[in-house]
Design an enzyme around this catalytic site. Structure first.
Site, mmCIF file in Angstrom:
data_model
loop_
_atom_site.group_PDB
_atom_site.id
_atom_site.type_symbol
_atom_site.label_atom_id
_atom_site.label_comp_id
_atom_site.label_asym_id
_atom_site.label_seq_id
_atom_site.Cartn_x
_atom_site.Cartn_y
_atom_site.Cartn_z
ATOM 1 N N HIS A 327 0.862 -1.176 -0.027
ATOM 2 C CA HIS A 327 -0.069 -0.130 0.220
ATOM 3 C C HIS A 327 0.895 1.279 0.002
ATOM 4 C CE1 HIS A 327 -3.364 -2.800 0.770
ATOM 5 N NE2 HIS A 327 -4.104 -1.573 0.624
ATOM 6 N N GLY A 328 1.984 1.074 0.490
ATOM 7 C CA GLY A 328 2.741 2.386 0.432
ATOM 8 C C GLY A 328 4.160 2.274 0.992
#
Lengths: 482, 321
Positions: A327-328
């Protein structure tokens, strides 16, 4: 280009759709595919073509070449085929690693070794996590002999098809390629066109009206410089919980809707996730295509649940760690993923006790946990998350926002109304609306060509466009960052 | 399948025609409720209070003769003591600093108070050069103010802008702003100066970062800017106009990027024949002189800035004589 921009809604989609079906009507099938690929690349490179287009084109060509190699070439030994797969996967991961994780890596090295390596400040290309995963799955399946020899043009369309390109759903070649190849799908289908439009409008409404409105209150809490009271923190957190769902599921509905108009069915990504009664159930309902990818291409290859209990729990934790990282490039996402991993492991352990909790209690526990975990997903750093938790625990007080009317001349005039008071005014009806709309995704398949549906569609369109065209409206999708 | 074809085409036609019909009706009806104090947003109530007070002051000054007007967003509201300037220069002076969020509106509004023979100083905030306001450029503060208080401004806007304002009305988050708090009821002097910004706000100073100035390269489009049109109007109406740097929290050194921005601003004023008084650095202030945003000075800062204005005004008066 954004799905919720007027250029996309009023110009891009009508033009691409009309030309596509017109070319097919004239039996220019290859030309129509070329048109769709070019239109998709235009969509992708709209904001920064010189940066984005070479990247995706190289990625497509490279993966197609490796995939074809894995499919066609007869290798004398299995090891060399494995080496080609490894090479392909490593290159994909290196691409993702460089663009998405390099600065994160350097920051951590600097922190650990107390050195001062300069950051690269690489701009994250849109959708890189999505198209890298899609193509990695293709390579693995080619290695396992599960793919057939695809046409390059159709493959390029499979990867670049604009509805799914920047934020999913994460598609699988086995479910998509046959649809792109099917001749019947090349011609206009009014039923699909109607259902697709309906689904698109529902998605647009979810994003523009619900998610973007909730964003204001979510941001107010998470970006607040002063401490929040318990109710303020709770309102803010709930706003974010529903914002992220309606933002992402709205995007997915728009993607599915537009794709359906082209007679292509994209996989479902959501199934009322906040109705889940345990965390495994949640992941069967939330971002379903990511869960499927992680299960098929990470959890199962790691051994799944076949290698004993300890290994199963370790595998679950690894999968969710990677899920968070996907996700990041931030420790906050890793914490969020790991929390979900721990919850899944605990859930699995609990199941072994054979104690069954009442359904409502299971729902409360699951929903509360999911909410709690979103704190780490949304907070920009640990300090913000800590403050939010402190506020939720009531350590900053329990001040109740006052419920006041709108300050309109002909209503009693009330001054000194705090921003938070507006939450108490708008949040309850909004949350009711939010829960009600949760059932919307079933409607498109039940679409009846009646006046009522026409009116509903027009209403959704008008309300959403009013907001899109209003001054200073700019809103990207949360999942564009991933 | 034929039923779906009819359904799709019918829906599509309605989707295109119904909004147009609604827009026409709304445009017609809006003339009777926009700007009529029916819907009042929190912040704009404050702006309206300032505006009323300052207009009243202007009316009184205009009766006595020519005046100096210092026109901009709130950097002037907090940064200038017009009472002191008037006392020192002997020329009646009005602080017409409002709110930078009003964008191009301040030029429209200034035309209502400026009279032949007046002098106007425009220490505009840098957003005025960054956003290069044209008539269709509507910051939310301006939209909210127009909806609440200025029917005549609304009526003269092009249809596109009117539609944008109407669209703003139905935004759920704009409804939230209707009941927004007026945090402070600022007191103004008889010449429109903010007079209770005593010392730097601690909450602000903890997080304060010096302003970074970035202005786009000047293009031929500047003739569409409301600022350009305002300058032309001043010239046509015998009103002297001077440009001057705004007061802002800024580090002393100027980056290359900022120097380019300043060159672009000066280029613009050269092109339109407006004298730019002083240097951009003259408006830079240290954190100890700032109140609670980068553009608001505290009382000490206001004092220094007013002295600067006094020197510059005296110099210009001497030159003109």
């Amino acid at each position: 280009m954004l799905f919720n921009s007027w250029e996309y809604i009023l110009l891009y989609v009508p033009i691409v759709l009309s030309v596509y079906f017109l070319l097919n009507k004239k039996h220019l099938i290859t030309a129509s595919t070329v048109w769709l690929v070019c239109a998709s690349l235009f969509f992708y490179g709209y904001l920064n073509p010189t940066y984005l287009l070479p990247l995706i084109l190289i990625s497509i060509c490279f993966n197609f070449a490796v995939g074809s190699g894995l499919n066609n070439l007869t290798f004398n030994s299995k090891i060399s085929k494995r080496a080609l797969l490894t090479f392909g996967i490593v290159c994909n991961l290196a691409l993702l690693g460089y663009f998405k994780y390099m600065d994160f890596f350097i920051t951590n090295i600097n922190g650990l070794l107390h050195c001062d390596l300069s950051l690269l400040h690489v701009i994250l290309p849109l959708g890189i996590s999505f198209f890298t995963f899609t193509q990695s799955a293709y390579l693995v399946d080619s290695y396992q002999g599960k793919t057939k020899e695809y046409d390059f043009l159709n493959y390029a369309l499979f990867v670049s098809f604009f509805p799914h390109l920047v934020a999913g759903p994460i598609i699988h070649h086995a479910e998509m390629m046959p649809q792109f190849e099917r001749l019947k799908n090349k011609f206009i289908n009014w039923k699909n066109l109607s259902e697709g439009l309906f689904l698109f409008l529902i998605g647009l409404f979810k994003k523009v009206i619900i998610a973007d409105s909730l964003a204001k209150w979510a941001n107010m809490g998470f970006d607040s410089t002063s401490p929040l009271s318990c109710l303020e923190a709770l309102s803010s957190l709930l706003s974010y919980t529903f914002q992220i769902y309606y933002d992402f599921s709205g995007y997915t509905d728009m993607a599915l809707g537009i794709s359906k108009m082209f007679n292509i069915d994209l996989p479902q990504n959501f199934n009322n996730p906040y109705k889940a009664i345990d965390i495994q159930d949640f992941w069967r309902r939330w971002h379903m295509t990511l869960s499927r990818f992680l299960r098929d291409y990470l959890y199962f290859p790691l051994g799944g649940s076949r290698k004993g209990n300890v290994r199963t729990y370790v595998n679950i934790l690894i999968v969710f760690f990677i899920c968070g990282l996907w996700h990041g490039a931030s420790w906050m996402f890793i914490i969020w993923g790991t929390l979900h991993g721990l919850a899944s492991a605990i859930n699995r352990l609990w199941q072994r006790t054979n104690i069954e909790l009442p359904r409502w209690l299971s729902w409360i526990i699951t929903f509360s946990f999911v909410n709690f975990a979103w704190i780490f997903f949304r907070a920009k750093d640990l300090a913000v998350a800590k403050n939010m938790i402190k506020s939720l625990l009531g350590l900053n007080g329990f001040a109740v926002p006052k419920i006041y009317g709108v300050t309109i001349k002909y209503l009693p005039h009330i001054s000194n109304i705090a921003d938070w008071d507006t939450i108490s005014l708008f949040l309850p009806p909004l949350l009711i609306l939010v829960i009600f709309i949760g059932f919307f995704h079933k409607i498109p398949s039940n679409l009846k060509p009646t006046l009522c549906y026409s009116i509903l569609m027009i209403t959704l369109f008008i309300l959403s466009m009013f907001k899109v065209l209003s001054p200073e409206y700019t809103s990207s999708f949360i999942y564009f960052n991933f | 399948m034929n039923t779906y074809k009819k359904f799709f085409i019918k829906t599509l036609i309605l989707m295109l025609t119904v909004p147009i019909i609604i827009a026409i009706i709304a445009l017609f009806a809006s003339n009777y409720f926009i700007g009529k104090e029916i819907i009042r947003y929190g912040e704009s109530q404050m702006v309206q209070k300032w505006m009323t007070q300052k207009k009243q002051a202007s009316l009184e000054l205009s009766k006595k003769g020519p005046k100096i007007v210092i026109l901009s967003g709130s950097n002037t509201l907090y940064g200038v003591n017009a009472m002191k300037i008037e006392k020192e220069t002997g020329v009646q002076t009005l602080n017409y600093g409002l709110h930078a969020g009003l964008g191009p509106y301040i030029f429209y509004d200034a035309k209502r108070i400026l009279k032949k023979g007046d002098t106007v100083f425009i220490p505009l905030e840098y957003c005025y050069y960054e956003d290069n306001y044209e008539i269709n450029n509507l910051p939310s503060t301006l939209v909210e103010y127009t909806i609440g208080y200025d029917n005549s401004y609304y009526r003269q806007l092009p249809i596109k802008s009117k539609l944008k304002i109407l669209a703003y009305l139905v935004r759920l988050d704009s409804l939230a702003a209707i009941s927004k708090t007026i945090d402070n009821e600022y007191k103004l002097s008889p010449r429109g100066d903010a007079i209770d910004a005593f010392e730097t706000d601690k909450k602000y100073s903890k997080k304060a970062k010096p302003e970074e100035i970035k202005v786009k390269k000047l293009t031929n489009k500047y003739k569409k800017w409301e600022l350009y049109k305002f300058i032309q109007w001043c010239k046509e109406n015998d009103i002297k106009i001077y440009a001057i740097a705004p007061n802002v929290y800024h580090k002393k050194n100027i980056s290359k990027e900022e120097q380019k921005s300043f060159d672009e601003i000066k280029k613009f004023y050269n092109l339109v024949g407006v004298k730019f008084i002083g240097k951009f650095e003259d408006g830079f202030f240290d954190l100890k002189y700032i109140y609670e945003t980068n553009y608001h000075l505290n009382i000490d800062g206001q004092d220094i800035r007013s002295d600067y204005f006094i020197r510059k005004i005296k110099h210009e008066l001497k030159n003109n004589h």
